[in-house]
Scaffold this motif. Structure first.
Motif, mmCIF file in Angstrom:
data_model
loop_
_atom_site.group_PDB
_atom_site.id
_atom_site.type_symbol
_atom_site.label_atom_id
_atom_site.label_comp_id
_atom_site.label_asym_id
_atom_site.label_seq_id
_atom_site.Cartn_x
_atom_site.Cartn_y
_atom_site.Cartn_z
ATOM 1 N N ILE A 102 0.838 -1.201 0.000
ATOM 2 C CA ILE A 102 0.000 0.000 0.000
ATOM 3 C C ILE A 102 0.868 1.245 0.000
ATOM 4 N N VAL A 103 0.485 2.226 -0.810
ATOM 5 C CA VAL A 103 1.028 3.581 -0.714
ATOM 6 C C VAL A 103 -0.164 4.471 -0.378
ATOM 7 N N ALA A 104 -0.121 5.127 0.774
ATOM 8 C CA ALA A 104 -1.295 5.850 1.267
ATOM 9 C C ALA A 104 -0.910 7.218 1.799
ATOM 10 N N ALA A 105 -1.868 8.135 1.737
ATOM 11 C CA ALA A 105 -1.655 9.479 2.265
ATOM 12 C C ALA A 105 -1.526 9.451 3.786
ATOM 13 N N ARG A 106 -0.658 10.314 4.314
ATOM 14 C CA ARG A 106 -0.452 10.395 5.759
ATOM 15 C C ARG A 106 -1.539 11.280 6.355
ATOM 16 N N VAL A 107 -2.755 10.743 6.438
ATOM 17 C CA VAL A 107 -3.903 11.513 6.925
ATOM 18 C C VAL A 107 -4.733 10.660 7.876
ATOM 19 N N GLY A 108 -5.514 11.342 8.745
ATOM 20 C CA GLY A 108 -6.492 10.672 9.582
ATOM 21 C C GLY A 108 -5.899 9.524 10.374
ATOM 22 N N GLY A 109 -6.565 8.371 10.308
ATOM 23 C CA GLY A 109 -6.133 7.206 11.060
ATOM 24 C C GLY A 109 -5.127 6.327 10.352
ATOM 25 N N LEU A 110 -4.709 6.685 9.129
ATOM 26 C CA LEU A 110 -3.798 5.817 8.387
ATOM 27 C C LEU A 110 -2.440 5.634 9.060
ATOM 28 N N PRO A 111 -1.838 6.679 9.687
ATOM 29 C CA PRO A 111 -0.563 6.443 10.381
ATOM 30 C C PRO A 111 -0.681 5.497 11.576
ATOM 31 N N GLU A 112 -1.892 5.232 12.027
ATOM 32 C CA GLU A 112 -2.084 4.267 13.110
ATOM 33 C C GLU A 112 -2.067 2.824 12.601
ATOM 34 N N VAL A 113 -2.197 2.668 11.277
ATOM 35 C CA VAL A 113 -2.310 1.349 10.675
ATOM 36 C C VAL A 113 -1.047 0.973 9.912
ATOM 37 N N LEU A 114 -0.436 1.960 9.247
ATOM 38 C CA LEU A 114 0.697 1.717 8.354
ATOM 39 C C LEU A 114 1.962 2.387 8.880
ATOM 40 N N PRO A 115 3.144 1.844 8.556
ATOM 41 C CA PRO A 115 4.399 2.454 9.015
ATOM 42 C C PRO A 115 4.572 3.875 8.478
ATOM 43 N N ALA A 116 5.132 4.750 9.299
ATOM 44 C CA ALA A 116 5.370 6.146 8.895
ATOM 45 C C ALA A 116 6.695 6.228 8.147
ATOM 46 N N ASP A 117 6.681 5.797 6.889
ATOM 47 C CA ASP A 117 7.893 5.810 6.071
ATOM 48 C C ASP A 117 7.585 6.422 4.717
ATOM 49 N N GLU A 118 8.439 6.179 3.741
ATOM 50 C CA GLU A 118 8.277 6.822 2.436
ATOM 51 C C GLU A 118 7.002 6.394 1.712
ATOM 52 N N PHE A 119 6.406 5.295 2.141
ATOM 53 C CA PHE A 119 5.189 4.807 1.495
ATOM 54 C C PHE A 119 3.931 5.376 2.146
#
Length: 361
Positions: free
Chosen positions: A281-298
């Protein structure tokens, strides 16, 4: 209480939850839907009791009476509502009764103001405080936004069954000699399908000599404008619009990369579907997404199309990296986002809500 007019993330999450709750001892879930459709079919298939109020031919007052009568007829101890119209109906159903009201916030609430939705939000906030309703937020981000005006907010993350559908066959066939990058969601402004098309255009027709094809699965008010934008950006023949994504999980499972380009997300089910399927997954760093996915370049900033395209390109360029990311996400899903864990936490909220309701008497 659920609208049931769509088959999107909130509906998928609620259906999975009700199906799991039905398997628990001393729990008898029943669904009141305001519209017939895919959600009603899926719930009936899982053995959940379903009734449909058909809001299109029923005014708000009549809907309120229907919901209130249904709660009484079922002998309900808890009314659990999803989305804001349903929250108002739920408040009506429990008013003056020894019934607990639990509300789930799947996304941002409407702003309080002088518009129709704004006035409804104002009325809802007053009813919430007066009735002592309990809230479930699907992410820490949403919980923080709710806690300013509401009490009794618990974070319960969405969950899915551990086994998902197989990849959609026609998309698997289209992957021969190519790689698929996809957007799966409603074609509405907050989801930013236009940003996805800009990312696809920035990638170019090939990466590492292999053709890149885009998939847009979903429908909404931006359907025609997005098709026009695809033509304007030279994407004709490079992107396919699938329309309504009733089989969204099967679409996701067929992708090489899922892109989530939204301006805001709570805890999107499409991300869990990709994690379950092992699709990076490549996802925007918004809302609850940083709680689910690693805070890296993706997990780039939402507005940075260049960073989005670079992250997608890196994954397309490196098959081993794609496999590792997908496997890590699958492991995270199994560890944290099973619907069994979601149901356990929801039942805790129910017990706490019933306790508070009894204490208020």
């Amino acid at each position: 209480i659920v609208s049931g007019d769509l088959w999107a993330g909130a509906e998928t999450a609620t259906t999975a939850l009700l199906a799991e709750l039905r398997t628990r001892k001393n729990v008898e879930p029943a669904a009141l839907l305001l519209n017939d459709g895919r959600m009603a079919e899926e719930l009936k298939r899982s053995g959940v009791s379903v009734s449909v109020a058909r809001e299109a031919s029923t005014g708000m007052l009549a809907l309120g009476r229907t919901v209130r009568a249904a709660a009484l007829a079922l002998g309900a101890e808890i009314v659990h509502s999803h989305r804001y119209k349903e929250h108002l109906l739920g408040a009506w159903a429990v008013a003056g009764r020894r019934i607990a009201h639990v509300r789930t916030a799947h996304g941002l609430p409407p702003a309080i103001g002088l518009s129709g939705r704004g006035l409804a939000a104002l009325a809802d906030a007053a009813l919430c405080r007066a009735g002592g309703a309990s809230w479930i937020a699907v992410s820490d981000d949403l919980a923080a936004r709710l806690r300013g005006a509401k009490q009794n907010v618990a974070v319960v993350r969405n969950g899915l069954p551990e086994a998902g559908p197989p990849p959609r066959p026609d998309l698997l066939a289209s992957k021969v000699g190519a790689m698929l990058v996809g957007f799966v969601g409603r074609l509405e402004p907050i989801k930013r399908p236009d940003r996805f098309l800009e990312i696809l255009a920035a990638l170019g027709p090939k990466v590492g000599g292999i053709p890149v094809r885009g998939v847009v699965a979903g429908s909404g008010s931006l359907d025609a404008p997005m098709r026009a934008l695809a033509t304007e950006r030279g994407l004709d023949g490079r992107v396919v619009f699938l329309g309504d994504a009733d089989d969204g999980a099967a679409v996701v499972a067929a992708l090489d990369i899922l892109v989530v380009s939204s301006d805001h997300e709570g805890h999107p089910m499409v991300v869990l579907e990709a994690m379950r399927a092992g699709v990076p997954i490549v996802a925007a760093r918004v809302g609850g997404l940083p709680e689910v996915l690693p805070a890296d370049e993706f997990l780039p900033r939402a507005e940075d199309v260049g960073a989005f395209a670079a992250a997608v390109r890196r994954l397309l360029d490196d098959a081993d990296l794609r496999r590792r990311r997908g496997a890590d996400q699958r492991e995270s899903f199994l560890r944290t986002f099973s619907v069994r864990a979601t149901a356990d936490r929801v039942l805790e909220v129910y017990r706490e809500a019933l306790g508070r309701r009894r204490d208020r008497r």
